[in-house]
Design a protein around this motif. Structure first.
Motif, PDB file in Angstrom:
ATOM      1  N   ASN A  99     -10.377   8.752   4.015  1.00  0.00           N
ATOM      2  CA  ASN A  99     -10.252   9.845   4.916  1.00  0.00           C
ATOM      3  C   ASN A  99      -9.709   8.996   6.208  1.00  0.00           C
ATOM      4  O   ASN A  99      -8.756   8.059   5.617  1.00  0.00           O
ATOM      5  N   LYS A 100      -9.299  10.140   7.582  1.00  0.00           N
ATOM      6  CA  LYS A 100      -8.464   9.325   8.123  1.00  0.00           C
ATOM      7  C   LYS A 100      -7.085   9.461   8.304  1.00  0.00           C
ATOM      8  O   LYS A 100      -6.102   8.099   8.456  1.00  0.00           O
ATOM      9  N   VAL A 101      -6.500  10.365   6.857  1.00  0.00           N
ATOM     10  CA  VAL A 101      -5.268  10.069   6.417  1.00  0.00           C
ATOM     11  C   VAL A 101      -4.233  10.357   7.429  1.00  0.00           C
ATOM     12  O   VAL A 101      -3.182  10.230   7.579  1.00  0.00           O
ATOM     13  N   ASP A 102      -4.703  11.301   8.490  1.00  0.00           N
ATOM     14  CA  ASP A 102      -4.480  11.189  10.076  1.00  0.00           C
ATOM     15  C   ASP A 102      -3.012  10.638  10.849  1.00  0.00           C
ATOM     16  O   ASP A 102      -2.540  10.931  11.147  1.00  0.00           O
ATOM     17  N   VAL A 103      -4.131   9.122  10.518  1.00  0.00           N
ATOM     18  CA  VAL A 103      -3.553   7.966  10.630  1.00  0.00           C
ATOM     19  C   VAL A 103      -1.891   7.083  10.895  1.00  0.00           C
ATOM     20  O   VAL A 103      -1.465   6.383  11.157  1.00  0.00           O
ATOM     21  N   LEU A 104      -1.780   7.537   9.363  1.00  0.00           N
ATOM     22  CA  LEU A 104      -0.383   7.029   8.676  1.00  0.00           C
ATOM     23  C   LEU A 104       0.454   7.357   8.564  1.00  0.00           C
ATOM     24  O   LEU A 104       0.176   8.704   8.917  1.00  0.00           O
ATOM     25  N   PRO A 105       1.224   6.995   8.602  1.00  0.00           N
ATOM     26  CA  PRO A 105       2.890   7.072   9.135  1.00  0.00           C
ATOM     27  C   PRO A 105       2.665   8.560   8.262  1.00  0.00           C
ATOM     28  O   PRO A 105       2.786   8.785   6.967  1.00  0.00           O
ATOM     29  N   HIS A 106       4.263   9.331   8.750  1.00  0.00           N
ATOM     30  CA  HIS A 106       3.993  10.604   7.739  1.00  0.00           C
ATOM     31  C   HIS A 106       5.392   9.979   6.709  1.00  0.00           C
ATOM     32  O   HIS A 106       5.219  10.751   5.793  1.00  0.00           O
ATOM     33  N   SER A 107       5.526   9.119   7.191  1.00  0.00           N
ATOM     34  CA  SER A 107       7.306   8.796   5.713  1.00  0.00           C
ATOM     35  C   SER A 107       6.181   7.783   4.372  1.00  0.00           C
ATOM     36  O   SER A 107       6.707   8.190   3.674  1.00  0.00           O
ATOM     37  N   ILE A 108       4.909   8.135   4.444  1.00  0.00           N
ATOM     38  CA  ILE A 108       4.016   7.574   3.392  1.00  0.00           C
ATOM     39  C   ILE A 108       3.582   8.929   2.677  1.00  0.00           C
ATOM     40  O   ILE A 108       3.445   9.522   3.081  1.00  0.00           O
TER      41      ILE A 108
END
Length: 380
Positions: A118-127
């Motif tokens: 969960n909380k994948v929205d906080v990871l940079p989109h480049s990952i």
């Protein structure tokens, strides 16, 4: 308006708080599930039966302590091994080791596990999301878990919730679904998104907040006539970074937006401080770019390695915050972890963030005693 006598009958039957699952009671103000009778009557009229704790949390963002132990939580989870069900294990992609439930296999028995990051929205989109899944599977395998599948979701904005529901239907074989996780992984927020997706009701049902330990008892949400989604209380993981901070400082370890990289050109024997919560030493190597991925509002300070210990002793709680000076007594001493890299590497301080360093350098990361520091092949 409902009468007090009618409410008493509901109480005798074991009325539950819709926010945290605790049994409602009106006689012991300091015990779990308390709410005044007048507030309970009003809650019935407004179709919002909440204990006082959940009411204050939902409407005023206040948290009240409760007297529940880890053993209380584990006793509730032990019920899972005694039934046939699908177990949805929710973890925080930003705090993977901190979201591990020690001995989970004892709670789930032979039931299959669907692992949800969960909380994948906080990871940079480049990952790349495939990299995150591969890393999660590796870490789960190290912990002795063999999930049947891995999903990435955002309980906050609803990313992939409909796909998660499809996976749940695929794997549950008509059985109930237990949702498990440690505190503060966004489990109840995710379930609220599931409820919205299934019913179209946009109102938050389960109490959610950034405070650890919000759900106090199991909450059952019907899937069909014979099965439910069951939200279990979060196991309190005492080594999570969130447990060392006051409520107002939690925003610095619980990012709400996509992390923005901050790059520093460092020479050997330079140090970065992340508030007073962590420290990074560039011990040996050529001048290079070190990229930090932490909550965007967390202040990062640079100094010389030879002065770093004295700098921390002088400024922790004042220039270096959070925590502030009044809360430093709760912060365990920082423990040093040294690494020599052979490839581009992420040095991860669980629940706080990570630093990306090049190959063939010597670095050290300092974190509060008990908080995990680990390495992984660089995600970016």
């Amino acid at each position: 308006m409902i009468s007090e006598k009618e409410v008493q009958e509901y109480l005798i039957d074991g009325l539950k708080c819709i926010g945290c699952g605790a049994t409602i009671q009106t006689t012991e103000p300091k015990a779990v599930g308390y709410t005044p009778m007048s507030a309970l009557i009003k809650g019935f009229d407004q179709e919002e039966v909440l204990c006082q704790r959940c009411f204050r949390l939902r409407h005023y963002n206040e948290i009240q302590p409760v007297n529940l132990t880890d053993d209380d939580f584990r006793r509730l989870l032990n019920q899972i091994s005694e039934t046939k069900a699908l177990v949805v294990y929710v973890m925080d992609v930003f705090d993977f080791s901190g979201s591990m439930i020690p001995g989970l296999h004892r709670f789930v028995g032979s039931n299959p596990i669907l692992l949800v990051g969960n909380k994948v929205d906080v990871l940079p989109h480049s990952i790349r999301r495939s990299k995150v899944k591969d890393w999660m599977r590796q870490q789960a395998n190290i912990a002795g878990l063999r999930p049947i599948d891995i999903m990435l979701t955002s309980g906050k904005n609803g990313d992939e919730v409909s796909t998660l529901l499809d996976k749940i239907d695929q794997y549950r074989n008509g059985q109930s679904v237990y949702v498990v996780g440690v505190t503060n992984v966004g489990k109840s927020t995710l379930i609220n998104q599931i409820i919205k997706d299934v019913t179209g009701d946009q109102q938050e049902v389960i109490t959610t907040s950034r405070f650890p330990g919000t759900t106090l008892d199991r909450i059952e949400i019907p899937l069909d006539d014979n099965s439910d989604i069951i939200d279990t209380p979060g196991i309190i993981h005492a080594d999570q970074m969130a447990h060392f901070l006051s409520a107002k400082d939690l925003k610095y370890v619980s990012p709400q937006k996509e992390l923005k990289p901050r790059t520093y050109q460092l020479n050997a024997e330079q140090t970065l401080f992340f508030g007073a919560m962590a420290r990074f030493d560039y011990v040996q190597g050529p001048k290079t770019g070190i990229t930090a991925y932490f909550e965007n509002n967390l202040q990062i300070h640079r100094t010389k390695l030879e002065k770093a210990t004295a700098f921390y002793a002088k400024h922790a709680g004042t220039l270096l915050t959070p925590p502030n000076d009044n809360d430093m007594a709760q912060m365990p001493p920082l423990r040093r972890h040294e690494f020599k890299t052979t490839m581009k590497t992420d040095i991860v301080v669980d629940g706080l963030g990570w630093v990306t360093v090049p190959a063939n350098v010597v670095v050290a990361a300092w974190a509060p005693e008990g908080v995990s520091v680990l390495t992984r092949k660089a995600m970016i």
